[in-house]
Write a protein that holds these residues in place. Structure first.
Motif, mmCIF file in Angstrom:
data_model
loop_
_atom_site.group_PDB
_atom_site.id
_atom_site.type_symbol
_atom_site.label_atom_id
_atom_site.label_comp_id
_atom_site.label_asym_id
_atom_site.label_seq_id
_atom_site.Cartn_x
_atom_site.Cartn_y
_atom_site.Cartn_z
ATOM 1 N N UNK A 1 147.717 -42.068 -15.036
ATOM 2 C CA UNK A 1 148.266 -42.836 -16.167
ATOM 3 C C UNK A 1 148.498 -44.308 -15.866
ATOM 4 N N UNK A 2 148.028 -44.805 -14.724
ATOM 5 C CA UNK A 2 148.354 -46.176 -14.352
ATOM 6 C C UNK A 2 147.906 -47.184 -15.408
ATOM 7 N N UNK B 1 158.164 -50.346 -8.364
ATOM 8 C CA UNK B 1 158.618 -50.314 -6.972
ATOM 9 C C UNK B 1 157.962 -49.131 -6.271
ATOM 10 N N UNK B 2 157.432 -49.389 -5.082
ATOM 11 C CA UNK B 2 156.932 -48.309 -4.237
ATOM 12 C C UNK B 2 157.890 -48.145 -3.069
ATOM 13 N N UNK C 1 157.225 -39.904 -8.359
ATOM 14 C CA UNK C 1 156.364 -40.977 -8.858
ATOM 15 C C UNK C 1 155.438 -40.370 -9.905
ATOM 16 N N UNK C 2 155.504 -40.871 -11.132
ATOM 17 C CA UNK C 2 156.358 -41.960 -11.607
ATOM 18 C C UNK C 2 157.745 -41.463 -12.015
ATOM 19 N N UNK C 3 158.740 -42.320 -11.821
ATOM 20 C CA UNK C 3 160.108 -42.078 -12.269
ATOM 21 C C UNK C 3 160.546 -43.371 -12.953
ATOM 22 N N UNK D 1 159.419 -46.350 -10.525
ATOM 23 C CA UNK D 1 159.068 -45.998 -9.155
ATOM 24 C C UNK D 1 157.702 -45.339 -9.207
ATOM 25 N N UNK D 2 156.742 -45.989 -8.538
ATOM 26 C CA UNK D 2 155.366 -45.489 -8.511
ATOM 27 C C UNK D 2 154.867 -45.574 -7.073
#
Length: 185
Positions: free
Chosen positions: A53-54, A74-75, A120-122, A42-43
């Motif tokens: 960190x993308x 997933x957003x 986010x992020x998870x 999840x971002x």
């Protein structure tokens, strides 16, 4: 405000759903699994933790593919309140960062709720039986990208899942911006 998800609930079963992707196709989450597992991330586009960190997320997704681990991002953020996280901006974000994996839009937030995503992020790392084996951080980076030689916690954990079907028992929780939930009507 920073949020920290709970520790890994080993064996929790992944939830399948079909969502639209920035590639113009609809994708079933389970169809994106590799032969050795699946990582659901999840971002969102605007979160400074994700932005820091993308490129490492993209790198790890590509590297995990060689281990038979599928990857999907997933957003789920409320794009009305956070326009930077709109579907159109998701398309630009994915293109700008060279996503080699599906980036899906959870507009009604049902998938984030089913996973109990917190931030986010998870990251949710599943074995080939869709049993949760990792819910931890990417690495020790926070709002700023850490040094290049940081231990790759997510990558190492999921490589172990690919080899053994089980994740490490010691995991450090991710940290990030809280999911931007829509107001309950």
């Amino acid at each position: 405000m920073a949020a920290i998800p709970p520790v890994c609930d080993f064996g929790w079963k992944a939830v399948d759903a079909e969502l639209p992707g920035v590639d113009g196709k609809r994708h079933r989450i389970f169809d994106l699994a590799g032969p050795n597992g699946l990582l659901v991330a999840f971002i969102c586009n605007h979160c400074p933790y994700v932005r820091a960190v993308i490129d490492r997320i993209v790198r790890d997704a590509n590297d995990l593919n060689a281990h038979g681990i599928g990857f999907v991002a997933i957003s789920s953020n409320d794009a009305d309140a956070y326009p930077e996280d709109s579907f159109e901006n998701m398309k630009r974000f994915a293109e700008r960062h060279g996503f080699g994996f599906p980036y899906l839009y959870d507009e009604d937030q049902s998938v984030a709720r089913a996973y109990d995503a917190a931030c986010t992020p998870d990251f949710f790392g599943f074995n080939r039986d869709f049993e949760l084996q990792y819910r931890g951080r990417l690495d020790a980076s926070r709002r700023e990208k850490g040094p290049a030689d940081l231990r790759r916690d997510l990558y190492e954990a999921m490589a172990q899942v690919a080899r053994t079907g089980e994740g490490p028992r010691d995991q450090v929780a991710s940290i990030g911006c809280s999911i931007k939930w829509k107001d309950a009507a």
